[in-house]
Write an enzyme that holds these catalytic residues in place. Structure first.
Site, PDB file in Angstrom:
ATOM      1  N   GLU A 219       0.832  -1.213   0.000  1.00 55.25           N
ATOM      2  CA  GLU A 219       0.000   0.000   0.000  1.00 55.25           C
ATOM      3  C   GLU A 219       0.866   1.263   0.000  1.00 55.25           C
ATOM      4  O   GLU A 219       0.564   2.236  -0.687  1.00 55.25           O
ATOM      5  CB  GLU A 219      -0.971   0.000   1.190  1.00 55.25           C
TER       6      GLU A 219
ATOM      7  N   TYR B 217      -3.018  -6.887 -11.425  1.00 50.59           N
ATOM      8  CA  TYR B 217      -2.311  -7.697 -10.436  1.00 50.59           C
ATOM      9  C   TYR B 217      -1.494  -8.790 -11.103  1.00 50.59           C
ATOM     10  O   TYR B 217      -0.395  -9.115 -10.671  1.00 50.59           O
ATOM     11  CB  TYR B 217      -3.294  -8.287  -9.421  1.00 50.59           C
TER      12      TYR B 217
HETATM   13 ZN   LIG Z   1      -2.701  -2.345  -4.624  1.00 50.18          ZN
END
Ligand SMILES: [Zn+2]
Length: 615
Positions: free
Chosen positions: A385, A524
């Protein structure tokens, strides 16, 4: 693991001013050619249009981001309604600007303006059509889906449990009946979403067509500086590079699960039962490392235990993450980060626990939102993050439409790339393990297996999520086939099956956050490929000569400088240019993964000898 797409603020006029100055010179040189004059006039119009569009988007996205933050950190009917309203207004603005941009023919514009208009047109994740009421209906549905997921609970052993607790059971229980009940229980929360989801697909596709795309999947695939079909081929090429490693890992894991549970629970051939892999979606398997571990010696410590023994708190985990970035020469996080982030789950209100990174003013109001637990997984997530926040801070001086990752896979890869440097050597530097505990090369196979259970197991899952969604969005998969298609695609790519046949009303994709949350998932997959590519390039820059999996760039300011340079470019140029500057190549490449895991591959092949792998 999501990042908010909402792109809040900043008025940086430098590039625009430069563009205007350059254009003023042109007529003096070529004033005689009327076509050139006409083209220059169009460019000036486009520049003015974009400047206005960027400032409108910046202003509106502030408000929308604030409302979304308020909702995610305090789910009530009021905050949900406000977020939906702001979301609708923001989408309406983006759609109207994208439609207005149709007055310009991209082919007739200079590269800079053409790029921005392309971003404006294809960058809306869920576009509403411009007809009356459509944006409101769409925002109502998306907010409701998100809230249904985030507040999902089901009965287990006589009491109501949520995803956090269900995930803990899936990871820790070794009782197959219990695992099945929890897996089925969590998936049951998604069944009511199906009709809303189908309606949302309809509306969003109408919006995509209005913007000139045949369907929304094609619009999503238009964000990679190449034709959608070429990008799909790229994804396949990358998967082909790493698929052999996944197949060996699957074969090995199945064998261990079979030994542990017996034939009645997990047969020695065919697919693996999805609830036995320690994760609700079987996307990362390290939760059952105790069952899957190698016969070779492993590290003598457990990171989760160590973090707890040494009194790490969620806050200290985030501070440790920040310290990695500052060790590379990057700035400290702004004071407001610490005041405004949600680092732990608050008492007494519902929140969206799914970890995310935010940039509320598109300049410096960066925050994370996590229900952080003190464990090895969240230690990684914190770095992930913060990677988003550091990226956001690095490109904050770009024009508004360029305040984004070079492509969305870059955005997801930054923090994970940094976390690949959490090596035993680094843990020793932190004092989490002693020099004597630092595992030698004989522990490499075990260490690599731990990493592969998260990073390699994930690849076919990530591929499956958007393969399913592309089918749905393109219309190839009608609503009545939603669930079967999900099960089929997961079987094909991941080699897994549900613990038992699914009920007729099941909507299993809805039990994964990014489906009701409408976050594209290809990013991702790309990120898990590219983070190893970045790692290899960074280790080469650092002059590292040992095995890739032992390299840590902690404290390396020269690597940090080049890393920040890559991030500063944001989305201002085609991603191959950005990639080339940091890695020396213009192509995404899975070969760094193969090199990184080479010792593990050798081990897996030995262990799997004589087995009929595949499913
Ligand atoms: Zn992320």
């Amino acid at each position: 693991m999501m990042r908010q797409f909402l792109k809040p603020v900043l008025k940086s006029a430098s590039l625009l001013a430069l563009g205007a100055a350059l254009s003023a010179c042109v007529p003096a040189k070529t004033a005689i050619d009327p076509a050139a004059v006409a083209m220059e006039e169009r460019a000036i119009e486009a520049r003015a249009f974009l400047k206005d569009a960027e400032s409108q988007i910046a202003a509106k996205s502030h408000q929308a981001a604030q409302a979304a933050w308020d909702q995610a950190t305090n789910i009530t009917p009021e905050t949900t309604a406000a977020a939906a309203e702001q979301g609708a207004e923001f989408t309406k603005l983006l759609v109207s600007l994208a439609n207005a941009s149709k007055q310009f023919d991209i082919k007739e514009l200079p590269a800079e303006e053409a790029r921005k208009i392309q971003i404006l047109r294809s960058g809306i994740t869920i576009p509403a059509p411009s007809r009356e009421g459509a944006a409101e209906e769409l925002a109502g549905i998306t907010t409701k889906l998100d809230a249904t997921y985030s507040t999902g609970k089901f009965m287990f052993q006589g009491r109501e449990i949520d995803l956090l607790e269900a995930s803990r059971i899936i990871e820790q229980s070794r009782n197959p009946a219990e695992l099945q009940a929890v897996w089925e229980g969590w998936h049951s929360i998604a069944a009511p979403m199906a009709p809303d989801y189908a309606r949302m697909v309809e509306i969003a596709n109408e919006g995509a067509r209005e913007l000139g795309y045949p369907s929304l999947d094609q619009m999503w695939l238009s964000n990679y500086d190449m034709k959608p079909a070429e990008m799909e081929a790229e994804v396949q090429r990358l998967w082909t590079q790493v698929e052999p490693l996944y197949k060996e890992l699957h074969c090995y894991a199945r064998g261990r699960l079979n030994t542990y549970y017996g034939d009645a629970v997990q047969p020695a051939t065919g697919p693996i039962r999805a609830d036995l892999l320690g994760n609700m979606w079987a996307q990362q398997w390290s939760g059952v490392y105790d069952i899957l571990k190698t016969d070779t010696p492993g590290p003598a410590y457990d990171l989760t235990t160590r973090l707890n023994e040494q009194g790490y708190t969620p806050l200290k985990m985030v501070q440790t993450g920040e310290a990695f970035f500052t060790s590379l020469g990057l700035q400290e996080l702004p004071k407001t980060f610490w005041e405004r982030s949600m680092i732990t789950k608050p008492e007494g209100r519902e929140v969206v626990c799914h970890a995310s990174a935010w940039d509320l003013d598109d300049y410096e109001d960066v925050r994370i939102k996590m229900c952080t637990q003190v464990n090895a997984e969240d230690f990684n997530t914190v770095h992930h993050e913060l990677g988003h926040n550091y990226y956001q801070l690095a490109y904050r001086n770009q024009d508004h439409l360029y305040k984004n990752g070079a492509h969305d896979g870059f955005h997801e890869a930054i923090g994970d790339f940094v976390a690949l440097s959490i090596t035993p050597e680094y843990l020793e530097q932190l004092g989490l393990i002693t020099a004597a505990e630092k595992p030698g090369p004989d522990a490499d196979t075990a260490l690599l297996l731990q990493t592969a259970l998260d990073k390699i197991a994930f690849l076919p899952f990530a591929l499956s999520v958007d393969s399913w969604r592309w089918g749905v969005l393109s219309g190839d998969t009608p609503p009545e086939a939603y669930n079967q298609s999900w099960t089929d695609i997961r079987l094909k790519n991941q080699g897994i099956i549900p613990p038992a046949p699914r009920p007729a009303d099941a909507f299993d994709p809805g039990a994964k956050y990014h489906i009701p949350g409408n976050t594209p998932y290809l990013r991702y997959f790309l990120s898990f490929i590219m983070q190893f590519q970045f790692h290899k390039a960074a280790c080469e820059q650092a002059g590292w000569e040992g095995p890739l999996h032992r390299c840590s760039i902690y404290g390396n300011k020269e690597v940090g400088r080049r890393f920040e340079e890559m991030m500063e470019a944001g989305m201002s140029q085609p991603w191959p240019d950005t990639l080339e500057k940091f890695t020396g190549t213009r192509e995404m490449d899975g070969s760094a993964i193969i090199e990184y895991f080479d010792p593990l591959m050798v081990y897996l092949k030995e262990e799997n000898a004589g087995q009929s792998c595949g499913w």
